[in-house]
Write an enzyme that holds these catalytic residues in place. Structure first.
Site, PDB file in Angstrom:
ATOM      1  N   SER A 145       0.720  -0.707  -0.152  1.00 41.36           N
ATOM      2  CA  SER A 145      -0.211  -0.476   0.130  1.00 41.36           C
ATOM      3  C   SER A 145       0.748   0.989   0.241  1.00 41.36           C
ATOM      4  O   SER A 145       1.511   0.903   0.498  1.00 41.36           O
ATOM      5  CB  SER A 145      -0.307   0.249   1.233  1.00 41.36           C
ATOM      6  OG  SER A 145      -1.646   1.355   0.958  1.00 41.36           O
ATOM      7  N   TYR A 160      -1.276  -0.805  10.363  1.00 38.58           N
ATOM      8  CA  TYR A 160      -1.571  -1.217   8.575  1.00 38.58           C
ATOM      9  C   TYR A 160      -0.237  -0.280   8.465  1.00 38.58           C
ATOM     10  O   TYR A 160       0.155  -1.156   7.339  1.00 38.58           O
ATOM     11  CB  TYR A 160      -2.256  -1.014   8.420  1.00 38.58           C
ATOM     12  CG  TYR A 160      -2.642  -0.804   6.911  1.00 38.58           C
ATOM     13  CD1 TYR A 160      -3.541  -2.195   6.936  1.00 38.58           C
ATOM     14  CD2 TYR A 160      -2.713   0.047   5.720  1.00 38.58           C
ATOM     15  CE1 TYR A 160      -3.874  -2.682   5.380  1.00 38.58           C
ATOM     16  CE2 TYR A 160      -3.013  -0.402   4.810  1.00 38.58           C
ATOM     17  CZ  TYR A 160      -3.901  -1.624   4.516  1.00 38.58           C
ATOM     18  OH  TYR A 160      -3.442  -1.628   2.721  1.00 38.58           O
ATOM     19  N   LYS A 164       2.984  -2.383   6.268  1.00 41.00           N
ATOM     20  CA  LYS A 164       2.920  -2.156   4.727  1.00 41.00           C
ATOM     21  C   LYS A 164       4.635  -1.804   4.531  1.00 41.00           C
ATOM     22  O   LYS A 164       5.310  -2.985   2.860  1.00 41.00           O
ATOM     23  CB  LYS A 164       2.218  -1.290   3.735  1.00 41.00           C
ATOM     24  CG  LYS A 164       0.644  -2.025   3.955  1.00 41.00           C
ATOM     25  CD  LYS A 164       0.795  -3.842   3.024  1.00 41.00           C
ATOM     26  CE  LYS A 164      -0.887  -4.052   3.588  1.00 41.00           C
ATOM     27  NZ  LYS A 164      -0.779  -5.168   2.839  1.00 41.00           N
ATOM     28  N   VAL A 193      -9.196   1.084  -3.087  1.00 44.89           N
ATOM     29  CA  VAL A 193     -10.193   0.273  -4.149  1.00 44.89           C
ATOM     30  C   VAL A 193     -11.469   0.077  -3.233  1.00 44.89           C
ATOM     31  O   VAL A 193     -11.596   0.030  -2.039  1.00 44.89           O
ATOM     32  CB  VAL A 193      -9.074  -0.635  -3.986  1.00 44.89           C
ATOM     33  CG1 VAL A 193     -10.652  -1.895  -5.263  1.00 44.89           C
ATOM     34  CG2 VAL A 193      -8.003  -0.719  -5.018  1.00 44.89           C
ATOM     35  N   ARG A 194     -12.481  -0.093  -4.003  1.00 45.25           N
ATOM     36  CA  ARG A 194     -13.884  -0.092  -3.274  1.00 45.25           C
ATOM     37  C   ARG A 194     -13.786  -1.549  -2.369  1.00 45.25           C
ATOM     38  O   ARG A 194     -14.530  -2.441  -3.565  1.00 45.25           O
ATOM     39  CB  ARG A 194     -15.705   0.433  -4.447  1.00 45.25           C
ATOM     40  CG  ARG A 194     -15.212   1.472  -4.620  1.00 45.25           C
ATOM     41  CD  ARG A 194     -16.024   1.172  -5.358  1.00 45.25           C
ATOM     42  NE  ARG A 194     -16.075   1.514  -6.186  1.00 45.25           N
ATOM     43  CZ  ARG A 194     -15.873   1.811  -7.755  1.00 45.25           C
ATOM     44  NH1 ARG A 194     -14.995   3.074  -7.432  1.00 45.25           N
ATOM     45  NH2 ARG A 194     -15.312   1.416  -8.996  1.00 45.25           N
ATOM     46  N   THR A 195     -13.706  -2.148  -1.703  1.00 42.61           N
ATOM     47  CA  THR A 195     -13.866  -3.473  -0.950  1.00 42.61           C
ATOM     48  C   THR A 195     -14.155  -3.305   0.349  1.00 42.61           C
ATOM     49  O   THR A 195     -13.979  -2.273   0.636  1.00 42.61           O
ATOM     50  CB  THR A 195     -12.290  -3.826  -1.072  1.00 42.61           C
ATOM     51  OG1 THR A 195     -11.445  -3.376   0.040  1.00 42.61           O
ATOM     52  CG2 THR A 195     -11.615  -4.563  -2.773  1.00 42.61           C
TER      53      THR A 195
END
Length: 237
Positions: A145, A160, A164, A193-195
């Site tokens: 990321s 996070y 990464k 991203v759309r997740t």
């Protein structure tokens, strides 16, 4: 790339991982869809098999990347089936304590994040990359990321973001260790991203998020290794 290649994708039952499986399967690879929950892995594999553009060869397996026993069990199972993993996409990741600052982030959340996002990728790579070296062919993509970019890192999601950055360091280490042996290792940033993780407001589709990952997973022999890529372009660490 030969249709006989086998790709293993971690965290593959939904989101970017699922889309990576779909695109790789459409390219003729035999895809191992993995998830911690076997039922969810099988449901995802069944959905892929129902895609008219996907050839036969999608299988579902249980894999908890944070459990070394689970990693070893999958390695033994695939070896018994003579399924040599040629492509590894380390996609499994968690995002917790997103809104906490680093001094307020519970240390247990940091540990859990590193267990999945970093140690999991290392464990799975240790299980499958030696075989790639023996066969002198392999592609490893660590799904990272831009939150892990040191030059621009701020206060966002400390556990996070730090994980990464550590994953990117692992990419560099593994790329150096496998250089010249037919194994290409790179990090990819899919963007926002759309997740389930990215949320509905994210500007990018799963197809866009998966594109660079799939590109790196199917590089030809002259492709790059040891890089960090977004939209098929190398970016700063």
């Amino acid at each position: 790339m030969s249709a006989t290649r086998v790709a293993l994708v971690t965290g593959a039952n939904r989101g970017i991982g699922f889309e990576v499986c779909r695109q790789l399967a459409q390219r003729g690879l035999r895809v191992v869809v993995t998830a911690r929950d076997g039922g969810k892995a099988e449901k995802a594999a069944a959905a892929l098999r129902g895609d008219a553009a996907v050839r036969d060869g999608v299988v579902a397996e249980v894999l908890d990347v944070s459990d070394e026993g689970s990693v070893r069990a999958l390695a033994r199972m695939l070896a018994a089936r003579k399924m040599n993993v040629d492509v590894l996409v380390n996609n499994a990741a968690i995002l917790v304590a997103e809104s906490q600052r680093v001094l307020q982030t519970p240390i247990d959340d940091v540990r859990a994040t590193f267990e999945t996002n970093v140690f999991g990728a290392i464990a799975v790579s240790q299980a499958f990359v030696p075989g790639m070296l023996e066969r002198r062919y392999g592609r490893v993509v660590n799904v990272s990321s831009e939150a892990g970019q040191l030059a621009s890192m701020g206060t966002y999601a400390p556990a996070y973001s730090m994980s990464k950055a550590a994953l990117n360091a692992f990419t560099r280490q593994l790329a150096a260790a496998t250089k010249g042996a037919g194994v290409l290792v790179n990090s990819a940033s899919p963007g926002w991203v759309r997740t389930d993780m990215g949320g509905p407001s994210a500007p990018r589709s799963v197809e866009q998020g998966a594109d660079t990952i799939v590109w790196l997973a199917t590089l030809d022999a002259k492709g790059p290794t040891g890089g960090f890529f977004s939209d098929r372009r190398e970016i700063d660490w």
